[in-house]
Design a protein around this motif. Structure first.
Motif, PDB file in Angstrom:
ATOM      1  N   GLU A  79       0.849  -1.191   0.000  1.00  9.42           N
ATOM      2  CA  GLU A  79       0.000   0.000   0.000  1.00  9.42           C
ATOM      3  C   GLU A  79       0.885   1.242   0.000  1.00  9.42           C
ATOM      4  O   GLU A  79       1.865   1.326   0.751  1.00  9.42           O
ATOM      5  CB  GLU A  79      -0.906   0.013   1.228  1.00  9.42           C
ATOM      6  CG  GLU A  79      -1.878   1.171   1.218  1.00  9.42           C
ATOM      7  CD  GLU A  79      -2.831   1.169   2.399  1.00  9.42           C
ATOM      8  OE1 GLU A  79      -3.423   2.233   2.668  1.00  9.42           O
ATOM      9  OE2 GLU A  79      -2.985   0.121   3.060  1.00  9.42           O
ATOM     10  N   VAL A  80       0.553   2.188  -0.841  1.00  9.23           N
ATOM     11  CA  VAL A  80       1.298   3.442  -0.906  1.00  9.23           C
ATOM     12  C   VAL A  80       0.898   4.292   0.307  1.00  9.23           C
ATOM     13  O   VAL A  80      -0.287   4.569   0.515  1.00  9.23           O
ATOM     14  CB  VAL A  80       0.999   4.198  -2.223  1.00  9.23           C
ATOM     15  CG1 VAL A  80       1.655   5.568  -2.232  1.00  9.23           C
ATOM     16  CG2 VAL A  80       1.446   3.369  -3.419  1.00  9.23           C
ATOM     17  N   ALA A  81       1.878   4.682   1.088  1.00  7.83           N
ATOM     18  CA  ALA A  81       1.628   5.503   2.268  1.00  7.83           C
ATOM     19  C   ALA A  81       1.531   6.980   1.909  1.00  7.83           C
ATOM     20  O   ALA A  81       0.746   7.726   2.507  1.00  7.83           O
ATOM     21  CB  ALA A  81       2.736   5.293   3.301  1.00  7.83           C
ATOM     22  N   TYR A  82       2.339   7.416   0.919  1.00  9.22           N
ATOM     23  CA  TYR A  82       2.365   8.819   0.543  1.00  9.22           C
ATOM     24  C   TYR A  82       3.014   8.939  -0.823  1.00  9.22           C
ATOM     25  O   TYR A  82       3.901   8.156  -1.154  1.00  9.22           O
ATOM     26  CB  TYR A  82       3.161   9.634   1.573  1.00  9.22           C
ATOM     27  CG  TYR A  82       3.053  11.130   1.386  1.00  9.22           C
ATOM     28  CD1 TYR A  82       1.896  11.809   1.729  1.00  9.22           C
ATOM     29  CD2 TYR A  82       4.109  11.847   0.844  1.00  9.22           C
ATOM     30  CE1 TYR A  82       1.792  13.175   1.540  1.00  9.22           C
ATOM     31  CE2 TYR A  82       4.017  13.214   0.655  1.00  9.22           C
ATOM     32  CZ  TYR A  82       2.848  13.878   1.007  1.00  9.22           C
ATOM     33  OH  TYR A  82       2.745  15.228   0.806  1.00  9.22           O
ATOM     34  N   GLU A  83       2.567   9.893  -1.605  1.00  8.07           N
ATOM     35  CA  GLU A  83       3.191  10.190  -2.894  1.00  8.07           C
ATOM     36  C   GLU A  83       3.831  11.561  -2.806  1.00  8.07           C
ATOM     37  O   GLU A  83       3.262  12.479  -2.214  1.00  8.07           O
ATOM     38  CB  GLU A  83       2.150  10.203  -4.010  1.00  8.07           C
ATOM     39  CG  GLU A  83       1.573   8.847  -4.314  1.00  8.07           C
ATOM     40  CD  GLU A  83       0.598   8.884  -5.487  1.00  8.07           C
ATOM     41  OE1 GLU A  83       0.848   9.616  -6.460  1.00  8.07           O
ATOM     42  OE2 GLU A  83      -0.411   8.173  -5.402  1.00  8.07           O
ATOM     43  N   PHE A  84       5.026  11.700  -3.388  1.00  4.47           N
ATOM     44  CA  PHE A  84       5.676  12.999  -3.427  1.00  4.47           C
ATOM     45  C   PHE A  84       6.554  13.085  -4.659  1.00  4.47           C
ATOM     46  O   PHE A  84       6.834  12.095  -5.320  1.00  4.47           O
ATOM     47  CB  PHE A  84       6.476  13.269  -2.151  1.00  4.47           C
ATOM     48  CG  PHE A  84       7.744  12.472  -2.043  1.00  4.47           C
ATOM     49  CD1 PHE A  84       8.966  13.056  -2.350  1.00  4.47           C
ATOM     50  CD2 PHE A  84       7.726  11.151  -1.633  1.00  4.47           C
ATOM     51  CE1 PHE A  84      10.137  12.324  -2.261  1.00  4.47           C
ATOM     52  CE2 PHE A  84       8.896  10.412  -1.539  1.00  4.47           C
ATOM     53  CZ  PHE A  84      10.106  11.006  -1.846  1.00  4.47           C
ATOM     54  N   GLY A  85       6.963  14.270  -4.978  1.00  9.72           N
ATOM     55  CA  GLY A  85       7.809  14.502  -6.140  1.00  9.72           C
ATOM     56  C   GLY A  85       8.453  15.869  -6.036  1.00  9.72           C
ATOM     57  O   GLY A  85       8.442  16.496  -4.958  1.00  9.72           O
ATOM     58  N   HIS A  87       7.526  18.734  -6.824  1.00  3.90           N
ATOM     59  CA  HIS A  87       6.616  19.776  -6.341  1.00  3.90           C
ATOM     60  C   HIS A  87       6.507  19.802  -4.818  1.00  3.90           C
ATOM     61  O   HIS A  87       6.150  20.820  -4.238  1.00  3.90           O
ATOM     62  CB  HIS A  87       5.226  19.580  -6.958  1.00  3.90           C
ATOM     63  CG  HIS A  87       4.604  18.266  -6.556  1.00  3.90           C
ATOM     64  ND1 HIS A  87       4.967  17.075  -7.164  1.00  3.90           N
ATOM     65  CD2 HIS A  87       3.705  17.947  -5.603  1.00  3.90           C
ATOM     66  CE1 HIS A  87       4.287  16.094  -6.602  1.00  3.90           C
ATOM     67  NE2 HIS A  87       3.519  16.593  -5.654  1.00  3.90           N
ATOM     68  N   THR A  88       6.837  18.696  -4.166  1.00  2.00           N
ATOM     69  CA  THR A  88       6.761  18.628  -2.709  1.00  2.00           C
ATOM     70  C   THR A  88       7.732  19.608  -2.058  1.00  2.00           C
ATOM     71  O   THR A  88       7.469  20.134  -0.965  1.00  2.00           O
ATOM     72  CB  THR A  88       7.043  17.190  -2.237  1.00  2.00           C
ATOM     73  OG1 THR A  88       6.181  16.296  -2.953  1.00  2.00           O
ATOM     74  CG2 THR A  88       6.787  17.031  -0.748  1.00  2.00           C
ATOM     75  N   ALA A  89       8.837  19.920  -2.713  1.00  4.71           N
ATOM     76  CA  ALA A  89       9.815  20.864  -2.178  1.00  4.71           C
ATOM     77  C   ALA A  89       9.209  22.253  -1.973  1.00  4.71           C
ATOM     78  O   ALA A  89       9.660  23.001  -1.107  1.00  4.71           O
ATOM     79  CB  ALA A  89      11.032  20.956  -3.108  1.00  4.71           C
ATOM     80  N   GLU A  90       8.173  22.550  -2.725  1.00  7.13           N
ATOM     81  CA  GLU A  90       7.518  23.860  -2.583  1.00  7.13           C
ATOM     82  C   GLU A  90       6.903  24.046  -1.196  1.00  7.13           C
ATOM     83  O   GLU A  90       6.739  25.174  -0.743  1.00  7.13           O
ATOM     84  CB  GLU A  90       6.439  24.002  -3.660  1.00  7.13           C
ATOM     85  CG  GLU A  90       7.011  24.022  -5.068  1.00  7.13           C
ATOM     86  CD  GLU A  90       5.930  23.948  -6.138  1.00  7.13           C
ATOM     87  OE1 GLU A  90       4.730  24.063  -5.815  1.00  7.13           O
ATOM     88  OE2 GLU A  90       6.312  23.751  -7.309  1.00  7.13           O
ATOM     89  N   LEU A  91       6.586  22.958  -0.512  1.00  7.40           N
ATOM     90  CA  LEU A  91       6.003  23.055   0.826  1.00  7.40           C
ATOM     91  C   LEU A  91       6.972  23.726   1.804  1.00  7.40           C
ATOM     92  O   LEU A  91       6.555  24.412   2.724  1.00  7.40           O
ATOM     93  CB  LEU A  91       5.604  21.677   1.330  1.00  7.40           C
ATOM     94  CG  LEU A  91       4.505  20.966   0.546  1.00  7.40           C
ATOM     95  CD1 LEU A  91       4.309  19.550   1.078  1.00  7.40           C
ATOM     96  CD2 LEU A  91       3.211  21.745   0.609  1.00  7.40           C
ATOM     97  N   VAL A  92       8.269  23.511   1.613  1.00  6.96           N
ATOM     98  CA  VAL A  92       9.280  24.095   2.477  1.00  6.96           C
ATOM     99  C   VAL A  92       9.368  25.610   2.244  1.00  6.96           C
ATOM    100  O   VAL A  92       9.660  26.384   3.153  1.00  6.96           O
ATOM    101  CB  VAL A  92      10.653  23.439   2.232  1.00  6.96           C
ATOM    102  CG1 VAL A  92      11.748  24.109   3.045  1.00  6.96           C
ATOM    103  CG2 VAL A  92      10.590  21.970   2.558  1.00  6.96           C
ATOM    104  N   LEU A  93       9.100  26.020   1.043  1.00 10.00           N
ATOM    105  CA  LEU A  93       9.243  27.431   0.664  1.00 10.00           C
ATOM    106  C   LEU A  93       8.061  28.285   1.111  1.00 10.00           C
ATOM    107  O   LEU A  93       8.103  29.489   1.013  1.00 10.00           O
ATOM    108  CB  LEU A  93       9.428  27.538  -0.849  1.00 10.00           C
ATOM    109  CG  LEU A  93      10.625  26.763  -1.403  1.00 10.00           C
ATOM    110  CD1 LEU A  93      10.641  26.847  -2.916  1.00 10.00           C
ATOM    111  CD2 LEU A  93      11.925  27.283  -0.828  1.00 10.00           C
ATOM    112  N   GLN A  94       7.014  27.670   1.607  1.00 11.81           N
ATOM    113  CA  GLN A  94       5.826  28.427   1.990  1.00 11.81           C
ATOM    114  C   GLN A  94       5.916  28.954   3.399  1.00 11.81           C
ATOM    115  O   GLN A  94       6.543  28.517   4.257  1.00 11.81           O
ATOM    116  CB  GLN A  94       4.577  27.559   1.848  1.00 11.81           C
ATOM    117  CG  GLN A  94       4.338  27.184   0.423  1.00 11.81           C
ATOM    118  CD  GLN A  94       3.123  26.274   0.280  1.00 11.81           C
ATOM    119  OE1 GLN A  94       2.522  25.841   1.249  1.00 11.81           O
ATOM    120  NE2 GLN A  94       2.778  25.966  -0.941  1.00 11.81           N
TER     121      GLN A  94
END
Length: 94
Positions: A79-85, A87-94
């Protein structure tokens, strides 16, 4: 529905022709239709002697039943627990 990664060990998988992959798709689609429950085949990747599939279903048992009906191996169902790529790095920039 939950998302699952399925690893299928198929010797010579990377040597399958487009026509052979199309036949596998026909068989998989028929297995999906026969389940009678929500199920979605997202995509598959061929690499070496393995095919990695992304499917969505309510549980791993349904994934395994699809494999049984299609005559496919399902050597690993996770089962996939989480997907990221990227674009996920943008969360740090917010």
């Amino acid at each position: 529905m939950k998302r699952f990664i399925i690893e299928r060990e198929i010797p010579g998988a990377s040597e399958l022709t487009e026509a052979q992959l199309a036949e596998i798709a026909v068989t998989s689609n028929a297995a999906v239709a026969s389940l009678g429950v929500p199920y979605h085949w997202v995509t598959s990747y061929v690499a070496g002697d393995k095919i990695y599939c992304v499917h969505e279903a309510e549980d791993a048992d349904t994934i395994i039943e699809h494999a049984r009906r299609g005559g496919f191996p399902a050597d690993l169902v996770a089962e996939v627990a989480y997907e990221f790529g990227p674009h996920t790095a943008e969360l740090v920039l917010q």
